[in-house]
Design an enzyme around this catalytic site. Structure first.
Site, PDB file in Angstrom:
ATOM      1  N   GLN A 296       0.847  -1.245   0.410  1.00  0.00           N
ATOM      2  CA  GLN A 296       0.095  -0.302  -0.268  1.00  0.00           C
ATOM      3  C   GLN A 296       0.556   0.914  -0.294  1.00  0.00           C
ATOM      4  O   GLN A 296       0.700   1.941  -0.787  1.00  0.00           O
ATOM      5  CB  GLN A 296      -0.778   0.013   1.111  1.00  0.00           C
ATOM      6  CG  GLN A 296      -1.926   0.625   1.456  1.00  0.00           C
ATOM      7  CD  GLN A 296      -2.996   1.150   2.610  1.00  0.00           C
ATOM      8  OE1 GLN A 296      -4.280   0.946   2.151  1.00  0.00           O
ATOM      9  NE2 GLN A 296      -2.578   0.155   3.241  1.00  0.00           N
TER      10      GLN A 296
ATOM     11  N   THR B 153       3.414  -8.170   8.139  1.00  0.00           N
ATOM     12  CA  THR B 153       2.299  -7.595   8.556  1.00  0.00           C
ATOM     13  C   THR B 153       1.199  -8.548   8.830  1.00  0.00           C
ATOM     14  O   THR B 153      -0.189  -7.900   8.919  1.00  0.00           O
ATOM     15  CB  THR B 153       1.857  -5.935   7.331  1.00  0.00           C
ATOM     16  OG1 THR B 153       0.941  -6.812   6.092  1.00  0.00           O
ATOM     17  CG2 THR B 153       2.560  -5.344   7.004  1.00  0.00           C
TER      18      THR B 153
ATOM     19  N   ASP C 274       2.648   1.361  15.608  1.00  0.00           N
ATOM     20  CA  ASP C 274       2.047   1.984  16.971  1.00  0.00           C
ATOM     21  C   ASP C 274       2.455   0.329  17.724  1.00  0.00           C
ATOM     22  O   ASP C 274       1.875   0.043  19.829  1.00  0.00           O
ATOM     23  CB  ASP C 274       1.472   2.451  16.590  1.00  0.00           C
ATOM     24  CG  ASP C 274      -0.095   1.243  16.078  1.00  0.00           C
ATOM     25  OD1 ASP C 274       0.103   0.328  15.143  1.00  0.00           O
ATOM     26  OD2 ASP C 274      -1.359   1.285  16.571  1.00  0.00           O
TER      27      ASP C 274
ATOM     28  N   TYR D  45       3.887  -9.915  16.488  1.00  0.00           N
ATOM     29  CA  TYR D  45       4.217  -8.786  15.233  1.00  0.00           C
ATOM     30  C   TYR D  45       4.634  -7.929  16.505  1.00  0.00           C
ATOM     31  O   TYR D  45       5.522  -6.945  15.506  1.00  0.00           O
ATOM     32  CB  TYR D  45       2.769  -8.592  14.924  1.00  0.00           C
ATOM     33  CG  TYR D  45       2.911  -7.058  13.920  1.00  0.00           C
ATOM     34  CD1 TYR D  45       3.574  -7.225  13.358  1.00  0.00           C
ATOM     35  CD2 TYR D  45       2.205  -5.984  14.513  1.00  0.00           C
ATOM     36  CE1 TYR D  45       3.241  -6.288  11.830  1.00  0.00           C
ATOM     37  CE2 TYR D  45       2.616  -4.791  13.530  1.00  0.00           C
ATOM     38  CZ  TYR D  45       3.187  -5.136  12.179  1.00  0.00           C
ATOM     39  OH  TYR D  45       2.954  -3.276  11.320  1.00  0.00           O
TER      40      TYR D  45
ATOM     41  N   ASP E 192      11.170  -9.087  -6.790  1.00  0.00           N
ATOM     42  CA  ASP E 192      12.631  -8.078  -7.373  1.00  0.00           C
ATOM     43  C   ASP E 192      14.143  -8.595  -6.217  1.00  0.00           C
ATOM     44  O   ASP E 192      14.548  -8.559  -6.305  1.00  0.00           O
ATOM     45  CB  ASP E 192      12.274  -6.590  -6.946  1.00  0.00           C
ATOM     46  CG  ASP E 192      11.174  -6.548  -8.563  1.00  0.00           C
ATOM     47  OD1 ASP E 192      10.700  -7.139  -9.328  1.00  0.00           O
ATOM     48  OD2 ASP E 192       9.833  -4.783  -8.814  1.00  0.00           O
ATOM     49  N   LEU E 193      13.312  -8.262  -4.803  1.00  0.00           N
ATOM     50  CA  LEU E 193      14.232  -8.107  -3.701  1.00  0.00           C
ATOM     51  C   LEU E 193      13.578  -9.023  -2.899  1.00  0.00           C
ATOM     52  O   LEU E 193      12.769  -8.693  -2.100  1.00  0.00           O
ATOM     53  CB  LEU E 193      14.642  -7.248  -2.861  1.00  0.00           C
ATOM     54  CG  LEU E 193      15.845  -6.834  -1.915  1.00  0.00           C
ATOM     55  CD1 LEU E 193      17.224  -7.198  -2.687  1.00  0.00           C
ATOM     56  CD2 LEU E 193      16.324  -6.210  -1.839  1.00  0.00           C
TER      57      LEU E 193
END
Length: 292
Positions: free
Chosen positions: A17, A69, A109, A132, A41-42
């Site tokens: 995003q 995430t 946060d 997380y 790509d990486l």
């Protein structure tokens, strides 16, 4: 910085995003060249691949947006999340330092847990409630220990007109539901990705002169998920009723912070920019998709 100088920026996690929005905003800027690298790509978990990518592109600044995430899945996959959110941050940071590039690392946060009900400063002691948050905190520590020039920017509740996010979920559900039940006991700040991306590009163009250390980015004010949903649907689907419910109504594997209003004022003061109210940011994000 010389206004005529072109800043070379490399963005990891470019299909996400934030990464995709950074690419769109940078495209028409004459003083920026931006290379966005997706996971294909990486692989940021491959230390040698990270070194090779930075050596090939030689950016002035890396905006590290790649992350694991999946908040709830991380509870069962903490080690996998730690490699992406912790180890890989260190590898990118060390590569930046070795090549003289600055780095902006996007954090969250979720590094906070039980906190006083007042805006959280970068000096507020972290205390993540779940896997997380622990892995993202490990990434912050890896960044700081590397000695790389640059900044950690903590953000929360990101949304955009495109992609998978809370705003688009509410708009999608409103097409088939006359009533929605939304959590009203988690407090924070909805953060518009387009507005955030503008600030990140401003930071990046400052290069080594950007603010250093840990900073918080947010809009003015705060609300709950229920308040956010109500504001969204008031503009796009006012016929849908939004009912407030407690967090316990939607059990999840990971605990969410009950209060995570990030204090944006120090960041905007040092950057010399004006922050906007979260309601105004939402209005501008929804406006392009409103019917004529």
């Amino acid at each position: 910085m010389n206004a005529s100088k072109t800043t070379s920026i490399l963005v990891t996690g470019a299909s996400g995003q934030l990464g995709s929005r950074l690419e769109k905003l940078a495209r028409p800027m004459p003083d920026v060249t931006l290379v966005g690298l997706t996971q294909q790509d990486l692989d940021v978990c491959d230390e040698m691949a990270v070194l090779a990518a930075l050596d090939r592109h030689r950016p002035n600044v890396v905006i590290h947006a790649a992350a694991y995430t999946a908040v709830d899945r991380a509870e069962a996959e903490e080690e996998a999340a730690r490699v992406v959110n912790g180890d890989a941050v260190g590898w990118v940071a060390h590569a930046c330092k070795s090549m003289g590039a600055s780095m902006i690392h996007i954090s969250t946060d979720y590094v906070f847990g039980e906190v006083p009900r007042q805006p959280l400063s970068p000096e507020t002691p972290p205390g993540p409630l779940g896997a997380y948050g622990r892995t993202k905190l490990a990434g912050e520590q890896a960044f700081l220990e590397s000695g790389v020039a640059g900044a950690i920017l903590r953000v929360a509740w990101l949304y955009d007109a495109e992609g998978h996010n809370f705003m688009n979920t509410m708009l999608r559900l409103a097409q088939t539901h006359g009533e929605l039940r939304v959590v009203d006991d988690q407090h924070g700040v909805p953060t518009s990705v387009p507005v955030l991306a503008e600030a990140l590009l401003d930071m990046a163009k400052r290069g080594a002169e950007m603010p250093q250390g840990i900073w918080h980015y947010a809009h003015q004010g705060h609300t709950t998920w229920h308040g956010f949903a109500t504001a969204i649907l008031a503009r796009r689907a006012p016929h849908v009723e939004v009912r407030p419910v407690a967090t316990s109504a939607f059990p999840t594997k990971a605990r969410r912070p009950a209060y995570s209003k990030l204090d944006e004022r120090p960041f905007f003061e040092v950057l010399g920019r004006e922050s906007v109210a979260w309601e105004a940011a939402l209005e501008s994000c929804l406006a392009p998709t409103l019917p004529d």
